[in-house]
Enzyme design. Structure first.
Site, PDB file in Angstrom:
ATOM      1  N   GLN A   1       2.995  10.019   1.456  1.00  0.00           N
ATOM      2  CA  GLN A   1       4.196   8.944   1.574  1.00  0.00           C
ATOM      3  C   GLN A   1       5.371   9.170   0.428  1.00  0.00           C
ATOM      4  O   GLN A   1       6.491   9.065   0.641  1.00  0.00           O
ATOM      5  CB  GLN A   1       4.039   7.491   1.586  1.00  0.00           C
ATOM      6  CG  GLN A   1       3.505   7.158   2.936  1.00  0.00           C
ATOM      7  CD  GLN A   1       3.164   5.747   2.974  1.00  0.00           C
ATOM      8  OE1 GLN A   1       2.207   4.968   2.179  1.00  0.00           O
ATOM      9  NE2 GLN A   1       4.151   4.869   3.526  1.00  0.00           N
TER      10      GLN A   1
ATOM     11  N   CYS B   1       5.359  -0.550   7.600  1.00  0.00           N
ATOM     12  CA  CYS B   1       5.048   0.754   6.964  1.00  0.00           C
ATOM     13  C   CYS B   1       6.154   1.090   6.155  1.00  0.00           C
ATOM     14  O   CYS B   1       7.163   1.292   6.821  1.00  0.00           O
ATOM     15  CB  CYS B   1       4.594   2.023   7.983  1.00  0.00           C
ATOM     16  SG  CYS B   1       4.263   3.426   7.153  1.00  0.00           S
ATOM     17  N   LEU B   2       6.158   1.520   5.186  1.00  0.00           N
ATOM     18  CA  LEU B   2       7.257   1.847   4.192  1.00  0.00           C
ATOM     19  C   LEU B   2       8.053   2.873   4.605  1.00  0.00           C
ATOM     20  O   LEU B   2       9.103   3.210   4.651  1.00  0.00           O
ATOM     21  CB  LEU B   2       7.053   2.108   2.829  1.00  0.00           C
ATOM     22  CG  LEU B   2       6.371   0.916   2.000  1.00  0.00           C
ATOM     23  CD1 LEU B   2       5.728   1.483   0.559  1.00  0.00           C
ATOM     24  CD2 LEU B   2       7.677  -0.142   1.293  1.00  0.00           C
TER      25      LEU B   2
ATOM     26  N   HIS C   1      -5.164   1.698   7.738  1.00  0.00           N
ATOM     27  CA  HIS C   1      -3.602   2.327   7.902  1.00  0.00           C
ATOM     28  C   HIS C   1      -3.564   3.348   6.796  1.00  0.00           C
ATOM     29  O   HIS C   1      -2.663   4.430   7.115  1.00  0.00           O
ATOM     30  CB  HIS C   1      -2.518   0.970   7.295  1.00  0.00           C
ATOM     31  CG  HIS C   1      -1.369   1.338   7.229  1.00  0.00           C
ATOM     32  ND1 HIS C   1      -0.554   0.420   8.143  1.00  0.00           N
ATOM     33  CD2 HIS C   1      -0.622   2.149   6.650  1.00  0.00           C
ATOM     34  CE1 HIS C   1       0.873   0.994   7.903  1.00  0.00           C
ATOM     35  NE2 HIS C   1       0.767   1.917   6.885  1.00  0.00           N
ATOM     36  N   GLU C   2      -3.885   3.100   5.537  1.00  0.00           N
ATOM     37  CA  GLU C   2      -3.822   4.174   4.603  1.00  0.00           C
ATOM     38  C   GLU C   2      -4.669   5.397   4.742  1.00  0.00           C
ATOM     39  O   GLU C   2      -3.987   6.666   4.545  1.00  0.00           O
ATOM     40  CB  GLU C   2      -4.181   3.648   3.124  1.00  0.00           C
ATOM     41  CG  GLU C   2      -3.235   2.395   2.580  1.00  0.00           C
ATOM     42  CD  GLU C   2      -1.776   2.494   2.762  1.00  0.00           C
ATOM     43  OE1 GLU C   2      -1.154   3.736   2.733  1.00  0.00           O
ATOM     44  OE2 GLU C   2      -0.926   1.788   2.824  1.00  0.00           O
TER      45      GLU C   2
ATOM     46  N   HIS D   1      -2.577   7.654   7.138  1.00  0.00           N
ATOM     47  CA  HIS D   1      -1.602   8.425   6.387  1.00  0.00           C
ATOM     48  C   HIS D   1      -2.161   9.576   5.885  1.00  0.00           C
ATOM     49  O   HIS D   1      -1.621  10.562   5.936  1.00  0.00           O
ATOM     50  CB  HIS D   1      -1.061   7.401   5.070  1.00  0.00           C
ATOM     51  CG  HIS D   1       0.063   6.657   5.530  1.00  0.00           C
ATOM     52  ND1 HIS D   1       1.048   7.086   6.271  1.00  0.00           N
ATOM     53  CD2 HIS D   1       0.348   5.243   5.441  1.00  0.00           C
ATOM     54  CE1 HIS D   1       2.024   6.072   6.484  1.00  0.00           C
ATOM     55  NE2 HIS D   1       1.627   5.050   5.952  1.00  0.00           N
TER      56      HIS D   1
ATOM     57  N   GLY E   1       0.756  -1.171  -0.120  1.00  0.00           N
ATOM     58  CA  GLY E   1      -0.139   0.009   0.005  1.00  0.00           C
ATOM     59  C   GLY E   1       0.922   1.100  -0.150  1.00  0.00           C
ATOM     60  O   GLY E   1       2.076   1.184   0.630  1.00  0.00           O
TER      61      GLY E   1
END
Ligand code: NI
Length: 176
Positions: A52, A90-91, A132-133, A136, A47
């Site tokens: 991000q 998470c990235l 989660h997204e 963000h 994702g």
């Protein structure tokens, strides 16, 4: 796969801002979505939210096994009182895993990449990814859910990541 989009890490203020609504998904947005999907695969993530990669837009892309999809201007309209706990990564927070408790089922309203308003209910992995997204896009990250112990455990890594952002770009002049 190469991407022009640059992944932002913990400590970068763009990860803490609430993103702007898109409102209409046109050609420019679809091109951006394609780039974001490429970037997600290049970063080896499942994702990726626009914040991000430093974009102030309510867009995220994801792939939970059935191919990529895009979600624009998502809004959670209903949450189950039943919660589930799962370890998330998470990235933007490499080497960090946090156990996050979230509603098990959610109902979400959003625009798809054809500018069509969709309302769907999700549970399991998809509910997890959406929350989660969406976090963000509202300036939240998994570290915000971390226990005191986890925060202590990851202190050095968090400092390392935020130092990475503070550090000025290396210039041609070297002074050791
Ligand atoms: Ni993330």
């Amino acid at each position: 796969m190469a991407t022009a989009l640059k992944l932002r890490y913990y400590g970068d203020p763009c990860l803490r801002k609430a993103a702007k609504a898109v409102k209409n998904v046109g050609l420019a947005e679809r091109m951006l979505i394609r780039e974001m999907i490429e970037a997600m695969y290049a970063f080896d993530g499942s994702g990726l939210a626009a914040t991000q990669v430093g974009l102030d837009l309510q867009i995220f892309v994801a792939d939970d096994g059935d191919g990529p999809y895009a979600v624009i201007d998502p809004e959670i309209v209903k949450k189950s009182s039943e919660q589930s706990k799962m370890e998330e990564g998470c990235l933007s927070l490499p080497k960090i895993k946090v156990n996050v408790k979230r509603p098990a089922t959610i109902k979400v309203k959003y625009l798809d990449d054809n500018n069509v308003m969709v309302e769907k209910e999700f549970s399991g992995l998809k509910a997890r990814i959406f929350q989660h997204e969406i976090d963000h896009l509202e300036g939240r990250m998994i570290i915000d859910y971390a226990s005191k112990e986890d925060r202590e455990k990851y202190k050095d890594q968090l400092t390392k990541l935020s130092d990475l952002f503070q550090k000025p770009k290396p210039s041609g002049k070297k002074n050791g």
